[in-house]
Design an enzyme around this catalytic site. Structure first.
Site, mmCIF file in Angstrom:
data_model
loop_
_atom_site.group_PDB
_atom_site.id
_atom_site.type_symbol
_atom_site.label_atom_id
_atom_site.label_comp_id
_atom_site.label_asym_id
_atom_site.label_seq_id
_atom_site.Cartn_x
_atom_site.Cartn_y
_atom_site.Cartn_z
ATOM 1 N N HIS A 60 0.832 -1.206 0.000
ATOM 2 C CA HIS A 60 0.000 0.000 0.000
ATOM 3 C C HIS A 60 0.865 1.254 0.000
ATOM 4 O O HIS A 60 1.830 1.341 0.753
ATOM 5 C CB HIS A 60 -0.862 0.052 1.266
ATOM 6 C CG HIS A 60 -2.039 -0.848 1.257
ATOM 7 N ND1 HIS A 60 -1.945 -2.204 1.460
ATOM 8 C CD2 HIS A 60 -3.371 -0.584 1.102
ATOM 9 C CE1 HIS A 60 -3.154 -2.741 1.432
ATOM 10 N NE2 HIS A 60 -4.035 -1.781 1.204
ATOM 11 N N ASN A 83 7.819 -3.887 3.612
ATOM 12 C CA ASN A 83 6.386 -3.667 3.805
ATOM 13 C C ASN A 83 5.967 -3.887 5.258
ATOM 14 O O ASN A 83 5.203 -3.104 5.828
ATOM 15 C CB ASN A 83 5.606 -4.599 2.870
ATOM 16 C CG ASN A 83 4.117 -4.323 2.872
ATOM 17 O OD1 ASN A 83 3.681 -3.205 3.149
ATOM 18 N ND2 ASN A 83 3.333 -5.335 2.574
#
Length: 289
Positions: free
Chosen positions: A139, A170
């Site tokens: 994201h 991440n």
């Protein structure tokens, strides 16, 4: 007499048809209006002078400026805005405003990713295209900032908001920076955030994908702005897209440095003097890294 009855019946049928059609259209329009208004139904802003000033200002400081040829497709979603790079099938950038009221919420994290209907089909990356690539669907605008709204949570799971990201980055350093941003939003009342991939010029990029060619970035950037009057600050961060350990303190950059790496003009809507001042230095005391 028969003709009169027939005419009356015809008028009655026409009236009923018109009434039903109007009601359906009004209902449809009502649903569309609600949908359009939903993004604005956020928790009320705080009552401090700085927060009131920001609310009245209405300037989208988080949106960066790029030259028109490089800008890509700008898409407004609930909770964030992004520019999509159709050549690399990743965002150029994702940007959002994070207020104290939006740092938490009751909405659960989505378990699904979505192809973005705002992108034409030829460039519409599907949820499965990162499978077995060795990279996470990373994201840019994080789910942790969108727990205040079901629509915002849904929209941040569009594949247009994703980049191929090292699993260690991440779940490690990138997530720590996201958490730190929520801490800053709680402390400051409101911050402006923009982030995205960095593709090194002149380098052949790794590719993943099944139905599309998705380019893997070499690095990622994030820039943060706070505008509490008299205490304004901005900071940039750059992380390598790798599994190696990376500290926030070593990742911090001036915004000017991030602009040089990305070719973007960040926080360009600021007063020029203020922009020059806060983008050219690192305020470690304010950031408490």
């Amino acid at each position: 007499m028969t003709k009169i009855y027939a005419l009356a019946a015809t008028v009655l049928i026409a009236f009923i048809f018109y009434f039903n059609s109007t009601s359906k259209n009004e209902a449809k329009e009502g649903n569309e209006t609600v949908r359009k208004e939903l993004p604005a139904k956020r928790k009320p802003a705080g009552n401090t002078p700085a927060e009131k000033e920001r609310k009245e200002d209405g300037v989208r400081y988080e949106i960066p400026q790029m030259d028109k040829e490089s800008q890509g497709v700008v898409i407004e979603h609930v909770g964030h805005t992004l520019s999509y790079n159709k050549e690399y099938n990743t965002p150029h950038w994702s940007a959002w405003q994070l207020t104290r009221e939006h740092t938490d919420g009751t909405v659960s994290r989505s378990s699904k990713f979505w192809a973005d209907p705002a992108v034409e089909k030829a460039y519409r990356v599907e949820w499965y295209e990162y499978k077995e690539s060795g990279y996470d669907r990373g994201h840019m605008c994080p789910a942790g900032d969108m727990k205040w709204s079901m629509e915002a949570m849904h929209d941040c799971f569009y594949m247009t908001n994703m980049c191929p990201q090292s699993p260690s980055l991440n779940s490690g350093a990138w997530r720590k920076l996201e958490t730190k941003c929520r801490e800053w939003a709680n402390e400051e009342g409101c911050i402006y955030i923009v982030c995205g991939p960095i593709y090194d010029k002149g380098k052949k990029h790794e590719e993943i994908g099944i139905d599309h060619r998705i380019m893997v970035p070499e690095r990622f950037f994030k820039a943060v702005l706070s505008l509490n009057k008299g205490k304004e600050w901005a900071a940039g961060f750059v992380y390598d897209n790798s599994d190696r350990s990376q500290s926030m303190k070593k990742a911090v950059k001036t915004v000017d440095e991030v602009e040089e790496m990305t070719g973007m003009d960040l926080f360009y809507q600021l007063d020029d003097a203020l922009e020059d001042e806060i983008e050219s230095r690192i305020q470690s005391t304010v950031l408490r890294l």
